[in-house]
Design a protein around this motif. Structure first.
Motif, PDB file in Angstrom:
ATOM      1  N   ARG A  90       0.831  -1.218   0.000  1.00  0.00           N
ATOM      2  CA  ARG A  90       0.000   0.000   0.000  1.00  0.00           C
ATOM      3  C   ARG A  90       0.861   1.262   0.000  1.00  0.00           C
ATOM      4  N   ALA A  91       1.939   1.268   0.784  1.00  0.00           N
ATOM      5  CA  ALA A  91       2.834   2.435   0.791  1.00  0.00           C
ATOM      6  C   ALA A  91       3.500   2.579  -0.573  1.00  0.00           C
ATOM      7  N   ASP A  92       3.921   1.461  -1.140  1.00  0.00           N
ATOM      8  CA  ASP A  92       4.542   1.487  -2.464  1.00  0.00           C
ATOM      9  C   ASP A  92       3.578   2.049  -3.499  1.00  0.00           C
ATOM     10  N   ASP A  93       2.332   1.598  -3.447  1.00  0.00           N
ATOM     11  CA  ASP A  93       1.329   2.076  -4.405  1.00  0.00           C
ATOM     12  C   ASP A  93       1.119   3.579  -4.268  1.00  0.00           C
ATOM     13  N   TRP A  94       1.050   4.062  -3.043  1.00  0.00           N
ATOM     14  CA  TRP A  94       0.824   5.491  -2.806  1.00  0.00           C
ATOM     15  C   TRP A  94       1.956   6.303  -3.429  1.00  0.00           C
ATOM     16  N   ILE A  95       3.190   5.876  -3.187  1.00  0.00           N
ATOM     17  CA  ILE A  95       4.357   6.587  -3.727  1.00  0.00           C
ATOM     18  C   ILE A  95       4.382   6.502  -5.254  1.00  0.00           C
ATOM     19  N   ALA A  96       4.203   5.305  -5.788  1.00  0.00           N
ATOM     20  CA  ALA A  96       4.298   5.099  -7.240  1.00  0.00           C
ATOM     21  C   ALA A  96       3.216   5.878  -7.992  1.00  0.00           C
ATOM     22  N   GLU A  97       2.048   6.030  -7.399  1.00  0.00           N
ATOM     23  CA  GLU A  97       0.962   6.752  -8.054  1.00  0.00           C
ATOM     24  C   GLU A  97       1.189   8.253  -8.091  1.00  0.00           C
ATOM     25  N   ARG A  98       2.074   8.779  -7.238  1.00  0.00           N
ATOM     26  CA  ARG A  98       2.245  10.221  -7.140  1.00  0.00           C
ATOM     27  C   ARG A  98       3.598  10.738  -7.627  1.00  0.00           C
ATOM     28  N   SER A  99       4.602   9.904  -7.591  1.00  0.00           N
ATOM     29  CA  SER A  99       5.937  10.376  -7.972  1.00  0.00           C
ATOM     30  C   SER A  99       6.096  10.353  -9.484  1.00  0.00           C
ATOM     31  N   GLY A 100       6.970  11.226  -9.953  1.00  0.00           N
ATOM     32  CA  GLY A 100       7.211  11.284 -11.393  1.00  0.00           C
ATOM     33  C   GLY A 100       8.389  12.178 -11.703  1.00  0.00           C
ATOM     34  N   THR A 101       8.437  12.660 -12.921  1.00  0.00           N
ATOM     35  CA  THR A 101       9.545  13.495 -13.372  1.00  0.00           C
ATOM     36  C   THR A 101       9.702  14.705 -12.451  1.00  0.00           C
ATOM     37  N   GLY A 102      10.919  14.941 -12.025  1.00  0.00           N
ATOM     38  CA  GLY A 102      11.199  16.063 -11.144  1.00  0.00           C
ATOM     39  C   GLY A 102      11.081  15.741  -9.674  1.00  0.00           C
ATOM     40  N   ASP A 154      13.396  -0.737  -1.825  1.00  0.00           N
ATOM     41  CA  ASP A 154      12.490  -1.702  -2.448  1.00  0.00           C
ATOM     42  C   ASP A 154      12.658  -1.642  -3.970  1.00  0.00           C
ATOM     43  N   VAL A 155      13.248  -2.669  -4.548  1.00  0.00           N
ATOM     44  CA  VAL A 155      13.577  -2.647  -5.983  1.00  0.00           C
ATOM     45  C   VAL A 155      12.331  -2.604  -6.869  1.00  0.00           C
ATOM     46  N   PRO A 156      11.272  -3.397  -6.591  1.00  0.00           N
ATOM     47  CA  PRO A 156      10.079  -3.263  -7.432  1.00  0.00           C
ATOM     48  C   PRO A 156       9.466  -1.854  -7.383  1.00  0.00           C
ATOM     49  N   LEU A 157       9.464  -1.220  -6.219  1.00  0.00           N
ATOM     50  CA  LEU A 157       8.993   0.162  -6.132  1.00  0.00           C
ATOM     51  C   LEU A 157       9.916   1.079  -6.922  1.00  0.00           C
ATOM     52  N   ALA A 158      11.216   0.889  -6.781  1.00  0.00           N
ATOM     53  CA  ALA A 158      12.177   1.698  -7.533  1.00  0.00           C
ATOM     54  C   ALA A 158      11.910   1.577  -9.028  1.00  0.00           C
ATOM     55  N   ASP A 159      11.632   0.370  -9.495  1.00  0.00           N
ATOM     56  CA  ASP A 159      11.340   0.138 -10.906  1.00  0.00           C
ATOM     57  C   ASP A 159      10.135   0.966 -11.353  1.00  0.00           C
ATOM     58  N   ARG A 160       9.073   0.931 -10.582  1.00  0.00           N
ATOM     59  CA  ARG A 160       7.864   1.692 -10.931  1.00  0.00           C
ATOM     60  C   ARG A 160       8.146   3.182 -10.983  1.00  0.00           C
ATOM     61  N   CYS A 161       8.906   3.681 -10.026  1.00  0.00           N
ATOM     62  CA  CYS A 161       9.179   5.118  -9.955  1.00  0.00           C
ATOM     63  C   CYS A 161      10.161   5.577 -11.031  1.00  0.00           C
ATOM     64  N   VAL A 162      11.170   4.763 -11.319  1.00  0.00           N
ATOM     65  CA  VAL A 162      12.107   5.090 -12.400  1.00  0.00           C
ATOM     66  C   VAL A 162      11.337   5.170 -13.717  1.00  0.00           C
TER      67      VAL A 162
END
Length: 154
Positions: A58-70, A77-85
Motif C-alpha cells: 500500500r505504501a509502495d502504491d501510494w508513492i508510485a501513483e504520485r511520484s514522477g519526473t522532477g 524496495d527494488v520493485p517500487l524503484a522500478d515503478r518510480c524510475v
C-alpha cells in the motif's frame, strides 16, 4: 522555469529519514514520509506524514501513483524503484546507490535471484550492515539529484 520537486520516502525501514529532513529543509522541499504505521516526524509544513491502510504494497502504491519526473524517491524496495524510475522519478537507495533507467533491469534480476536463493536456503545471511560510508554516500547522491533536477527539471 520553476521546478516543483518533491521527495517521497518509503519510510517503514528507512535508516536515512533524518538526513532527508535536513537536506529538504536546506532546499525548502516538500517531503512525504509514507509508512504503514504512525511515526514521529519533525513538525514543519514541509514534511507530511502519510499513513496508508494496512496491506501488502500500500505504501509502495501510494508513492508510485504520485511520484514522477522532477521528484526524488528514497527506497530500498527494488520493485517500487522500478515503478518510480519508469514514471521518471530519480530513485535513491538509503545506501546512496541510485536506481536508473540503465540499471533497473539488472537490479530487478539480482533482487529476484537473491530472493530465490534465500527461499531455497542457499543464502542464510542478510546483507552487509548499514554504515557511515553509506550515510555519507546517500547525502552526496541526494544533493546531486536535487541539484540536477533544479538545473534540468528532471
Amino acid at each position: 522555469m520553476t521546478v516543483l520537486l518533491e521527495i517521497y520516502v518509503d519510510a517503514d525501514a528507512c535508516p536515512v529519514k533524518d538526513e532527508v529532513y535536513r537536506v529538504a529543509g536546506r532546499y525548502q522541499l516538500k517531503v512525504f514520509v509514507v509508512s504503514n504505521g504512525w511515526m514521529r516526524i519533525p513538525e514543519t509544513p514541509l514534511i507530511e506524514r502519510v499513513v496508508v491502510t494496512e496491506g501488502l504494497d500500500r505504501a509502495d502504491d501510494w508513492i508510485a501513483e504520485r511520484s514522477g519526473t522532477g521528484d526524488v524517491v528514497i527506497t530500498a524496495d527494488v520493485p517500487l524503484a522500478d515503478r518510480c524510475v519508469k514514471a521518471g522519478a530519480r530513485v535513491i537507495a538509503p545506501n546512496g546507490r541510485p536506481f536508473t533507467p540503465d540499471s533497473i533491469g539488472a537490479d530487478l534480476a539480482m533482487r529476484n535471484l537473491m530472493t530465490e536463493l534465500r527461499e531455497t536456503g542457499e543464502i542464510r545471511s542478510g546483507g552487509r550492515p548499514f554504515g557511515k560510508q553509506d550515510r555519507s554516500r546517500f547525502l552526496q547522491t541526494l544533493d546531486t539529484a536535487i541539484q540536477a533536477i533544479r538545473r534540468t527539471g528532471r
